[in-house]
Design a protein around this motif. Structure first.
Motif: not given
Ligand code: SF4
Ligand code: SF4
Ligand code: SF4
Ligand code: SF4
Ligand code: SF4
Ligand code: SF4
Ligand code: SF4
Ligand code: SF4
Lengths: 653, 132, 118, 359, 286, 149
Positions: A12-19, A168-178
């Motif tokens: 969960l934290c990892a995801g947030l970090a990636v985000l 999909c904008p950049e934000r969406r790409r970031r959310s992918f790993f999240f």
């Protein structure tokens, strides 16, 4: 306990970090390290807890209460988010928000119940859940690593480039790993929760994640399939919620704890178990509910690998395995097995028709899950043993195959099995990985054989309804044949010598190579060391169930020479190529037989009209013989009837 | 057995119309072939109905050997016309299934198009003796 | 029982002696008309070359001047034209096939005979 | 979507003769079949420039080794027409006998190959075993096993004495008994039906429009047997063309099976009525002049000889249109949509004669 | 695992091909006689294979040899397990692996006739696998074990209880022995639409491996057949199974080759009708 | 004696034959002659064949085919030409599309004359070829030993 908390919180934290990262490269590195960390953590858990007896953990009163509230709010949030997402629905999808609302209502009805059961031990850990965690952590981690590079390419070219860029904008790409990490966290939650309400929350989170990931590319097709997945999973959710309502307000059993539900046995727990089983069936894409998994193949390959082969669908069967003692020796259990069996048979046959590698994998996934469900429904020690082994083998081998198929698609630019002709010569490493995956999937002495062996034996000794066992055995007998056909023809394509020199191709990216080879190694190890897995994780689990008197004592187990012979065959299969490589025969090469019309040693011949034509060979799809549409209809109808029957028999008892 | 089947001469422009007429009258294409003459090719076609065979001949000039195709009227004509093409070098516009000169690939190209030299008598023994 | 006739036939065959002629070991008697190969006896030949002229494949070469007669069996198609053509009866039909040859040496098969025959 | 592409022939164990088909398959269904020929094309029509008109009879006989006799017969009768002579009745009857013997041997040969095409080896062996008995008769009466060499312009080269006639008649009766058993097997065997019934359908209209000949067109319900023109002795014998309606491979087999029986009967009729007298009229000093189109019925159907002569020793133009050539268009039509396993069966039920086809 | 069993198993490894070759030789003579031919000498299959080793080997790809060795190896393993008295199911799986490896060898050449041959072989496997799997299941229901040694020690009347399964097995035996009407993928006889099917592009020693594999297979299948009658004792069981085995020659000679779709349909029907019914009856009344 | 003489497998190709010789060759396989007595099998596949039996002469199309088939036969191998056409072109030697006998394209070991060549003659021809094959097989063995050494 701290480890469990870590496992749930870490991703969960990892995801947030990636985000929170901005830079792509930095993000990719972070994902890599986090995935390694995750795998390491699960390995640590496994090291500490192999052969463990079930352990239950209590939390402080306050913490439990806080978490209760948190998860309740979380559940509502998830539902609300989904409701919000429903603004994109079309036409006949109106049932999705309706289901959402029903489910939310049911949950509120449960949670706001005046005197709800108290959960003393919300988390637990037994060797089976450790094994599941290991699968989720290690394989999930490897898939994330593969995804790093894959998503890079996905956006760089192909349809990913055209569609994802616009939609999909950049934000969406970031959310992918999240989302990937959130999903893994939820999986850990499912595996370790004893508190059914919490389990349900995690369950909902996986539903949400899968919806989001499937719809990721944002194309209309992807979104529609996302909604299909959502809708079907919600059916399961409603059913699950129904089980909770029964457990809260119903007569008889009054508990929110999984272990107590299981321990209550079929007399008391059958109705909620059946309801939860329906949820399990939706998640593991069994026959009336299988369509979402096929549609989900539009998602990027790592997502397919993660959700639909190694983890998400495993959540469904995980739950079913847990409930198996309840089903043991009941008609509902037999019917559950039959649903699995029908799914196995029908999807194995349909898989023959498929051209696209991903669809073959998808159908075979459903078929294998069907096999697991068959085992679960019978619920003896031997079938559970087989079911768990199947879960393990399928997880590694299928993840490997999905990733290999994805990588191949990127490297040679085609997802059809037909395009993979000559991969052994063009991409030896990739082909080897794929072959190991395929062998792991079906061939003696590898994975599936073992499990089939055990199931056949178990089915023939089943006692609920003697005919039922035979019926199941016959299903396996008939279902195995098409399996053999479609895997072999795939292998045949891989090993075929290419007809002309291939152009030089892209190198295999490092991340993908790491993931693939680790998985290939894992598959091989799992096959070679399955007695170890058995001893470390499965035997303790079934042992504890037997000890608790939930299932009958171990009946005929695999005799040792059988295992020895299998190991010998496995060794032979590996040694032969090595020997061959050390001492290759020196034979003269010549072109194939072309009725004497060959042109200069090539694969072309002098054909009609003076043209030089190249021969082509396509494998057989038998579309005239096995009709996908018809079979699907039969399967849906049959399994639907069986499902209703199962619920009825569950209720009547 | 002599059947007294007629051989009729046709102008080239009647070639196709005759075919159409026979087709509509229920005739069947029996065969097509050619004969090389000094300054023209004679092309022959036979139709039959109820065992009655009628033969037509037309001429096409050597310097412009073009014969309209009958393959649209009689599908089976494609084999004969391809043969004419390969053996006589006749151009057949409108051929439905054109082998492009690869129907009969031969050592001597368009073997039948040469001057017709009828040798006097069979090969003589002395000549044979020299060859052997 | 539609497979009955074939089964009867096949079993009957298996019971009976095979129809095989054990060729190199047992040889059947040829028919009177059997065309084996063209045999030649030089005694009466007066090298009129009628046979050579009538031979469609030019297998026979005869020369009045050199008084030679030769046949190439690799060319002969056993049409019997030469036999019918020869008024001297020098050419006859043998009922034995000409044996297989290891080399198709055209000259080697042309057997030249001196005028008073051997 | 790519299909399987297979070169079928020129060398293929199912085909005794070289013919090539470009097969395009979807699974095993034939999407397209393009024939390619020329592997046997020798160019023998042009040999008329080299051989005089009597010698050409021997060339004509070697157009094909199976209907060899009928080829020489057709050629000779055509030339006789140009010369304005007619072979004596005894010659005409014996020609008919040999032609029908040749038809029986050809059909039995075909029967064996067809059986082989659908993997019925014992049937193949059995029909060739019977065929061998016919070949023995042929050898006894003509001296050759495949190339008869008995037909010449103006008549025939060899006569049959009464003894031989008697012997032949007797032996044919025995052979016919054996043949009847074989035919029963072929007709009744369920696996044979599996492979032939409904396979390679050719409707009567298609057969006619595409110019099919011989058993192929007769199996589609159309009565067309060139023997009805009455050449040789056919005009004087009692017989009716054999016709089947279904138009599938089974019907084509059936037509041939019945034709074999019919041929036995025709031979018996000929031998019974065999006229005595000369066996040839001399063609000495005559030279062919004019043109003629002569048609007769081979085992595979109608063959046409076109001859043109201008009073010299050599023909000006010699042309043969053989039955297989006419059956190629129907074949291509039937192959489309069949299955790979049907291809040999369909090909064999038109009983292709590549050799005569390409000349 | 008695010493006797081990001897038998090793005897299979060494003598199996010989016995299989004799069976093949007898088969060829019988076939010839049924076609009123004289036929080859009894040892003809052995001459053939020895000859093949004398010949050069042409390969399309050297890997095809690898798969063929795999084919032979697993065939031998399968027989070894069987004659050791081991697990029937396992022997069956080894047999399947060997079959697949043979197909892979043919696929590897990537030439049209080999490819179609192996696709057809796979379809045949699909046709016979269910029935083949039902055989051990039947034995299990009767004797309670998958082990060959237990099956042999069974009751003499078990062959009656397994009547339907025996019929089904005899049916697929025709497929396994590549006999007409099911010799779709390759046949021992020449002249068929697939040239030599599966083996089209093998030559020399490669082809010899395939032949030796088939000899092993002959013995294995005879062994399976024997199992049905084994409790009757060798004196009865061996002649009966040999007669049934050679009954296939009669079948071979009385049928035309079927196409793949009817084959598949028919064998599944037979499996269902005889195999499954028998299983059901066994489980109801056992 | 090498085993090749006990198991000669044949491949038959009709180059441009009139079928006469082909059917005689086929007749060799059938009950009355049954060459399987000698271990002869008609393989129909060059890769399995030891003896190449060719009937008919060589023409434009069949030239390449005959070469290809010969090339696809593994050593040791032998070629038997059957019938006047295969030997020399026979009656068709003057035809415009005929190159001549088979030996125009591939080396021929045994010539079986006749038109059509009788089954007996064909059997004799094959027997002759066996002696040649025997020699070649031994030679091949020697060569292989030398390579191995
Ligand atoms: S390879 Fe295909 S799936 Fe992958 S990004 Fe390109 S187009 Fe998309
Ligand atoms: S034809 Fe007769 S007579 Fe004249 S030369 Fe010849 S052999 Fe002598
Ligand atoms: S006898 Fe005959 S060959 Fe001799 S010269 Fe006279 S015609 Fe010519
Ligand atoms: S039989 Fe014919 S081919 Fe032979 S030599 Fe005599 S004439 Fe010439
Ligand atoms: S025809 Fe007779 S006599 Fe004249 S050359 Fe020939 S063989 Fe001699
Ligand atoms: S069809 Fe032609 S080539 Fe074939 S056997 Fe008949 S005549 Fe000969
Ligand atoms: S169709 Fe032609 S080539 Fe065939 S057998 Fe008849 S005449 Fe001969
Ligand atoms: S030699 Fe004679 S029978 Fe043989 S193919 Fe040539 S022409 Fe035909």
């Amino acid at each position: 306990m701290p480890l469990i908390a870590l496992l749930i919180l870490f991703p969960l934290c990892a995801g947030l970090a990636v985000l929170s990262t901005r830079d792509i490269e930095q993000r990719e590195n972070l994902v890599r390290w986090l995935a390694y960390g995750l795998g390491g953590a699960t390995l640590l858990l496994a090291l500490l807890h192999f052969r463990t007896e079930p352990e239950f953990f209590t939390l402080g009163q306050g913490l439990t209460g806080a978490l209760d509230n948190l998860f309740m709010l979380g559940g509502i949030a998830v539902s609300l988010y989904l409701l919000y997402a429903c603004r994109q629905i079309k036409g006949r999808e109106w049932y999705i928000p309706v289901l959402l609302l029903v489910q939310m209502g049911l949950m509120l009805f449960v949670e706001l119940a005046p005197e709800h059961p108290v959960v003393a031990r919300p988390f637990y850990l037994d060797s089976f859940s450790v094994l599941m965690a290991l699968i989720v952590g290690v394989i999930g981690g490897l898939i994330c690593i593969h995804a790093v590079r894959y998503m890079h390419d996905y956006h760089a070219h192909g349809h990913g480039a055209q569609e994802a860029k616009t939609t999909c904008p950049e934000r969406r790409r970031r959310s992918f790993f999240f989302m990937l990490f959130v999903f893994l966290a939820a999986m850990f939650g499912i595996v370790f929760s004893n508190h059914l309400l919490w389990l349900f929350f995690f369950w909902e989170v996986t539903t949400l994640c899968s919806f989001w990931l499937i719809a990721y590319s944002g194309t209309d097709e992807a979104v529609r399939n996302g909604f299909r997945a959502l809708g079907i999973n919600l059916i399961g959710g409603v059913s699950f919620a129904g089980a909770l309502v029964w457990l809260t307000h119903g007569p008889g059993l009054h508990t929110w704890e999984l272990d107590q539900l299981v321990a209550a046995g079929s007399a008391l727990a059958l109705i909620p178990a059946v309801l939860i089983a329906v949820a399990g069936l939706t998640k593991s894409a069994q026959m009336p509910f299988s369509s979402w998994l096929l549609g989900a193949m539009v998602a990027p390959t790592p997502v397919s690998a993660l959700l639909h082969s190694s983890t998400l669908v495993k959540a469904g069967v995980f739950l079913l395995v847990k409930l198996a003692p309840v089903f043991h020796n009941t008609y509902a259990g037999l019917l559950l097995s039959l649903i699995g069996g029908l799914t196995f048979l029908v999807t194995s046959l349909i898989a023959i028709n498929q051209r696209s590698a991903k669809l073959v994998l998808a159908y075979s996934t459903i078929a294998n899950l069907g096999l697991i469900v068959m085992c679960v429904g019978i619920g003896t020690a031997a079938t559970l043993w087989a079911a768990i082994l199947l879960i393990v083998f399928h997880a590694v081998a299928k993840a490997l195959l999905f990733l290999a198929a994805g990588t191949t698609a990127h490297l040679i630019g085609g997802r059809d099995i037909e395009d993979m002709e000559g991969l052994v010569y063009r991409r030896p490493a990739l082909a080897a990985a794929m072959l190991i995956g395929i062998l792991g999937m079906f061939l003696a002495p590898f994975g599936m054989l073992l499990s089939k062996y055990a199931t056949l034996q178990a089915f023939l000794t089943v006692e609920v309804l003697p005919l039922g066992g035979v019926l199941l055995a016959v299903i396996i007998v008939f279902g195995s044949a098409p399996t053999l056909f479609f895997w072999s023809k795939w292998m045949g394509k891989l090993v075929a010598v290419p007809r002309r020199p291939q152009p030089s191709e892209l190198p295999l990216p490092r991340d993908e190579a790491i993931a693939l080879f680790s998985l290939a190694a894992l598959t091989t190890l799992a096959c070679a060391l399955f007695p170890l897995i058995d001893w470390l994780f499965i035997h303790p689990y079934t042992g504890s169930l037997i000890g608790a008197g939930l299932i009958p004592a171990l009946d005929g187990h695999l005799p040792w020479e059988t295992i020895a012979t299998m190991s010998f065959m496995l060794a032979a299969l590996f040694l032969l190529p090595i020997l061959f490589w050390l001492r290759p025969p020196q034979f003269q090469a010549s072109s194939g037989y072309l009725s004497g019309a060959n042109v200069d040693g090539s694969a072309s011949y002098r054909g009609a009209m003076g043209a030089e034509r190249e021969v082509a060979s396509r494998s057989y799809f038998l579309t005239d013989f096995i009709r996908e549409g018809m079979l699907t209809r039969v399967g849906l109808l049959g399994s639907g009837c069986l499902l209703i029957l199962m619920m009825l028999t569950g209720a009547i008892r | 057995m002599s059947l007294g089947e007629p051989f009729e001469d046709l102008e080239l422009d009647q070639w196709v119309t005759t075919a159409v007429r026979h087709q509509s009258e229920g005739f069947r294409l029996v065969q097509m072939t050619g004969t090389a003459r000094a300054d023209h090719f004679e092309i022959m076609v036979s139709y039959d109905k109820d065992y009655r065979c009628v033969n037509y001949r037309t001429r096409i000039p050597r310097d412009h050997p073009e014969l309209p195709s009958l393959s649209a009227i009689f599908p089976a004509a494609f084999t004969y016309e391809n043969e004419l093409k390969d053996l006589f070098g006749v151009v057949v516009p409108g051929l439905t299934l054109d082998y492009g000169g690869n129907f009969l690939r031969t050592k001597t190209k368009i073997a039948f198009s040469g001057e017709v030299v009828v040798k006097k008598g069979a090969a003589t023994a002395t000549k044979a003796g020299q060859e052997v | 029982m539609s497979w009955f006739p074939i089964s009867t036939l096949v079993t009957r065959n298996a019971m009976q002696r095979p129809a095989t002629r054990l060729y190199p070991f047992e040889q059947r008697t040829p028919y009177a008309r059997t065309r084996g190969h063209v045999a030649f006896a030089i005694d009466n030949c007066d090298f009129c070359t009628v046979c050579a002229v009538k031979c469609p494949t030019r297998a026979i070469v005869a020369s009045k001047k050199d008084r030679t007669w030769a046949i190439d069996h690799s060319l002969c198609i056993l049409c019997e034209n030469c036999i019918e053509g020869c008024r001297e009866g020098c050419i006859t039909l043998s009922d034995k096939p000409w044996p297989p040859m290891l080399a198709k040496d055209v000259l080697g098969f042309r057997q030249a005979f001196e005028s008073p025959a051997v | 979507m790519s299909n399987t592409i297979v070169p079928f022939g020129p060398q293929h164990p199912v085909l005794p003769e070289p013919i090539h088909l470009d097969l395009e398959l979807d699974d095993e269904r034939v999407v397209q079949a393009l024939p390619s020929i020329g592997y046997v094309h020798r160019g023998l029509e042009l040999l008329a420039e080299r051989h005089d008109f009597t010698e050409m009879a021997q060339v004509a006989e070697r157009i094909c080794g199976i209907c060899s006799f009928i080829h020489s017969q057709g050629y000779c009768q055509g030339i006789e027409q140009l010369l304005g002579i007619e072979a004596p009745p005894r010659a005409a009857y014996l020609r008919t006998v040999w032609a029908e013997l040749s038809r029986i041997q050809s059909h039995l040969l075909w029967l064996g190959l067809a059986a082989d095409a659908f993997g019925f080896e014992s049937l193949f062996m059995q029909s060739w075993r019977i065929r061998e008995a016919i070949v023995d008769i042929i050898e006894e009466t003509t001296g050759g096993r495949v190339i008869f060499g008995t037909c010449k312009v103006g008549g025939i080269r060899k006569d049959l004495d009464a003894d031989t006639v008697q012997r032949v008649r007797q032996r044919l009766r025995d052979i016919e008994t054996g043949y009847d058993e074989l035919a029963t097997i072929f007709r009744r065997d369920p696996t044979v039906k599996q492979r032939t019934v409904g396979v390679g359908l050719l409707s009567g209209e298609d057969a006619y429009a595409l110019g099919a000949v011989g058993p192929v067109i007769r199996a589609s319900g159309i009565v067309r047997d060139t023997r009805k023109l009455g050449y040789a002795a056919y005009g004087e014998l009692d017989w009716e063309p054999i016709v089947e309606q279904a138009g599938d491979c089974y019907a084509r087999c059936e037509v041939r099976l019945r034709e074999i029986s019919q041929s036995f009967d025709l031979i018996a009729q000929c031998l019974d009525r065999l006229p005595s007298g000369e066996i040839e009229v001399s063609a000495k000093g005559k030279r062919p002049k004019g043109e003629a189109m002569f048609r007769l019925e081979q085992p595979r159907g109608e063959v046409c000889y076109y001859m043109q002569a201008n009073g010299q020793k050599n023909l000006e133009r010699f042309r043969v249109r053989t039955p297989t050539f006419a059956n190629i268009a129907p074949l291509v039509h039937m192959l489309k949509g069949s299955e790979l396993a049907d291809v040999p069966v369909i090909v064999l039920t038109i009983d292709p004669c590549v050799s005569c086809n390409e000349r | 695992m008695t010493a006797h069993a081990w001897t038998l198993a090793f005897a299979f490894l060494i003598l199996g091909p010989l016995l299989g070759a004799l069976l093949a030789g007898l088969d060829r003579i019988l076939t010839a006689r049924m076609q009123s031919r004289r036929g080859p000498p009894l040892l003809q299959p052995i001459y053939d294979v020895l000859k093949l080793f004398e010949k050069d080997t042409l390969v399309v790809t050297s890997l095809q040899t690898l798969y063929l060795w795999g084919f032979l190896l697993f065939m031998a393993i399968s027989g070894f397990i069987l004659f050791l008295g081991g697990d029937l199911l396992l022997s069956l799986f080894a047999l399947a692996v060997s079959g697949i490896l043979l197909c892979l060898a043919a696929y590897a050449t990537n030439s049209p006739y080999s490819n179609i041959g192996s696709s057809r072989e796979l379809m045949l496997m699909m046709a016979y696998e269910p029935m083949l799997l039902i055989v051990p299941l039947g034995f299990f229901l009767v004797t309670g074990s998958f082990r060959v040694s237990d099956i042999i020690a069974g009751e003499p009347w078990q062959v009656l209880e397994l009547g339907g399964i025996l019929i089904g097995f005899l049916f697929i035996l025709t497929i396994k022995l590549r006999k007409s009407p099911f010799d779709l993928s390759s046949s021992h006889h020449g002249h068929q639409e697939l040239v030599k099917g599966l083996t089209t592009d093998f030559s020399g020693s490669d082809l010899a491996l395939v032949e030796i594999g088939h000899w092993y297979e002959n013995v294995i299948l005879l062994g399976w057949l024997y199992l049905f009658f084994a409790p009757l004792g060798v004196a009865w069981a061996l002649p009966i199974s040999l007669i049934l085995f050679f009954g296939e020659v009669l079948v071979d000679n009385t049928h035309a080759r079927l196409k793949w779709a009817p084959t598949l349909r028919l064998s599944w029907w037979v499996t269902g009708l005889f195999g499954v019914t028998n299983l059901v009856l066994l489980s109801l009344f056992a | 004696m090498s085993f090749i003489t006990k198991s000669p497998w044949i491949l038959h190709y009709a180059a441009t034959s009139c079928n006469g010789c082909d059917i005689e060759l086929l007749a060799c396989l059938t009950p009355h002659y049954d060459v399987e007595r000698f271990g002869i099998v008609n393989t129909g596949n060059p890769k399995h064949a030891d003896i190449f039996l060719v009937t008919g002469s060589v023409n434009e199309e069949s030239r390449k085919v005959v070469e290809n088939l010969y090339a696809q036969m593994p050593d040791p191998k032998a070629v038997v030409a059957i019938g006047a056409c295969a030997l020399s072109g026979g009656i068709f030697r003057d035809a415009y599309n005929v190159y001549g006998g088979i030996d125009k394209v591939i080396p021929v070991d045994v010539y079986v004359p006749g038109c059509a060549a009788r089954p007996e003659a064909i059997i004799d021809g094959v027997v002759q070829a066996l002696a040649i094959l025997d020699e070649r097989a031994k030679e091949r063995k020697r060569q292989r030993k030398m390579v191995a050494a």
